[in-house]
Design a protein around this motif. Sequence first.
Motif, PDB file in Angstrom:
ATOM      1  N   PRO A  29       0.808  -1.217   0.000  1.00  0.00           N
ATOM      2  CA  PRO A  29       0.000   0.000   0.000  1.00  0.00           C
ATOM      3  C   PRO A  29       0.846   1.275   0.000  1.00  0.00           C
ATOM      4  O   PRO A  29       0.394   2.311  -0.431  1.00  0.00           O
ATOM      5  CB  PRO A  29      -0.834  -0.107   1.281  1.00  0.00           C
ATOM      6  CG  PRO A  29      -0.137  -1.108   2.125  1.00  0.00           C
ATOM      7  CD  PRO A  29       0.639  -1.999   1.213  1.00  0.00           C
ATOM      8  N   ILE A  30       2.089   1.184   0.461  1.00  0.00           N
ATOM      9  CA  ILE A  30       2.994   2.333   0.419  1.00  0.00           C
ATOM     10  C   ILE A  30       4.056   2.025  -0.614  1.00  0.00           C
ATOM     11  O   ILE A  30       4.778   1.047  -0.508  1.00  0.00           O
ATOM     12  CB  ILE A  30       3.626   2.593   1.793  1.00  0.00           C
ATOM     13  CG1 ILE A  30       2.530   2.931   2.800  1.00  0.00           C
ATOM     14  CG2 ILE A  30       4.660   3.715   1.704  1.00  0.00           C
ATOM     15  CD1 ILE A  30       3.004   3.045   4.220  1.00  0.00           C
ATOM     16  N   MET A  31       4.158   2.871  -1.622  1.00  0.00           N
ATOM     17  CA  MET A  31       5.046   2.606  -2.746  1.00  0.00           C
ATOM     18  C   MET A  31       6.384   3.341  -2.650  1.00  0.00           C
ATOM     19  O   MET A  31       7.367   2.908  -3.210  1.00  0.00           O
ATOM     20  CB  MET A  31       4.356   3.001  -4.056  1.00  0.00           C
ATOM     21  CG  MET A  31       3.052   2.248  -4.306  1.00  0.00           C
ATOM     22  SD  MET A  31       3.257   0.472  -4.385  1.00  0.00           S
ATOM     23  CE  MET A  31       4.183   0.335  -5.887  1.00  0.00           C
ATOM     24  N   ALA A  32       6.423   4.463  -1.963  1.00  0.00           N
ATOM     25  CA  ALA A  32       7.659   5.232  -1.861  1.00  0.00           C
ATOM     26  C   ALA A  32       7.562   6.154  -0.653  1.00  0.00           C
ATOM     27  O   ALA A  32       6.470   6.420  -0.155  1.00  0.00           O
ATOM     28  CB  ALA A  32       7.891   6.055  -3.130  1.00  0.00           C
ATOM     29  N   MET A  33       8.691   6.637  -0.223  1.00  0.00           N
ATOM     30  CA  MET A  33       8.751   7.545   0.916  1.00  0.00           C
ATOM     31  C   MET A  33       9.183   8.919   0.426  1.00  0.00           C
ATOM     32  O   MET A  33      10.067   9.029  -0.422  1.00  0.00           O
ATOM     33  CB  MET A  33       9.757   7.000   1.932  1.00  0.00           C
ATOM     34  CG  MET A  33      10.020   7.890   3.088  1.00  0.00           C
ATOM     35  SD  MET A  33       8.534   8.128   4.080  1.00  0.00           S
ATOM     36  CE  MET A  33       9.139   9.250   5.293  1.00  0.00           C
ATOM     37  N   GLY A  34       8.561   9.927   0.949  1.00  0.00           N
ATOM     38  CA  GLY A  34       8.941  11.278   0.605  1.00  0.00           C
ATOM     39  C   GLY A  34       8.657  12.204   1.772  1.00  0.00           C
ATOM     40  O   GLY A  34       7.957  11.848   2.705  1.00  0.00           O
ATOM     41  N   THR A  35       9.216  13.376   1.683  1.00  0.00           N
ATOM     42  CA  THR A  35       8.964  14.381   2.697  1.00  0.00           C
ATOM     43  C   THR A  35       9.070  15.753   2.051  1.00  0.00           C
ATOM     44  O   THR A  35       9.685  15.892   0.999  1.00  0.00           O
ATOM     45  CB  THR A  35       9.967  14.253   3.870  1.00  0.00           C
ATOM     46  OG1 THR A  35       9.563  15.104   4.939  1.00  0.00           O
ATOM     47  CG2 THR A  35      11.375  14.619   3.454  1.00  0.00           C
ATOM     48  N   TYR A  36       8.447  16.736   2.660  1.00  0.00           N
ATOM     49  CA  TYR A  36       8.656  18.099   2.179  1.00  0.00           C
ATOM     50  C   TYR A  36       8.795  19.042   3.353  1.00  0.00           C
ATOM     51  O   TYR A  36       8.301  18.780   4.448  1.00  0.00           O
ATOM     52  CB  TYR A  36       7.565  18.560   1.208  1.00  0.00           C
ATOM     53  CG  TYR A  36       6.194  18.790   1.777  1.00  0.00           C
ATOM     54  CD1 TYR A  36       5.835  20.022   2.314  1.00  0.00           C
ATOM     55  CD2 TYR A  36       5.228  17.794   1.735  1.00  0.00           C
ATOM     56  CE1 TYR A  36       4.560  20.248   2.810  1.00  0.00           C
ATOM     57  CE2 TYR A  36       3.956  18.008   2.229  1.00  0.00           C
ATOM     58  CZ  TYR A  36       3.624  19.239   2.765  1.00  0.00           C
ATOM     59  OH  TYR A  36       2.369  19.456   3.254  1.00  0.00           O
ATOM     60  N   VAL A  37       9.543  20.093   3.100  1.00  0.00           N
ATOM     61  CA  VAL A  37       9.711  21.150   4.080  1.00  0.00           C
ATOM     62  C   VAL A  37       9.091  22.407   3.498  1.00  0.00           C
ATOM     63  O   VAL A  37       9.037  22.584   2.286  1.00  0.00           O
ATOM     64  CB  VAL A  37      11.192  21.365   4.457  1.00  0.00           C
ATOM     65  CG1 VAL A  37      11.767  20.139   5.128  1.00  0.00           C
ATOM     66  CG2 VAL A  37      12.026  21.747   3.245  1.00  0.00           C
TER      67      VAL A  37
END
Length: 145
Positions: A29-37
């Motif tokens: 269900p989770i394909m990739a990890m990302g983050t934003y600032v």
Amino acid sequence: MRRFVTLTLAAALPAALGAEQAKSADPAPIMAMGTYVLTDDIEGSEVFYRALFEIDPAIGLSDFVAFDVAGGWFAIASRDKYAPGSEAGSGAVPYLQSADLETLQVRATAAGVTAPEIIEEPGIHLLKITDPNGQLIEFFKLTSQ
């Protein structure tokens, strides 16, 4: 009757195992990890993160810039558009693994921020950098200590 039950279980077991294997072959269900600032200065933040990561952005919009870092996106986003009213540096802290904290320390300093000393704890070393917008970013390196 016992033989019928044994044969039935023998026939059903591969089918049940096949169904379990099919479930595990389904995409996660989770394909990739990302983050934003968040930032109040997209252009300035883009310059800083280009220097820190030494790569060009994968996406460059006027209010959202994303860098492909280790197979996931590290993005900078307009505070006004994506989180109006939020305080600088008050979001989650991006936590990124690195093989070379010293290089990141040099890059951060060259990009105009003061990079503190690397914290050396048993099993892990840490470098905590605050970007020009007040956002803390933490890099870690696992060690054999």
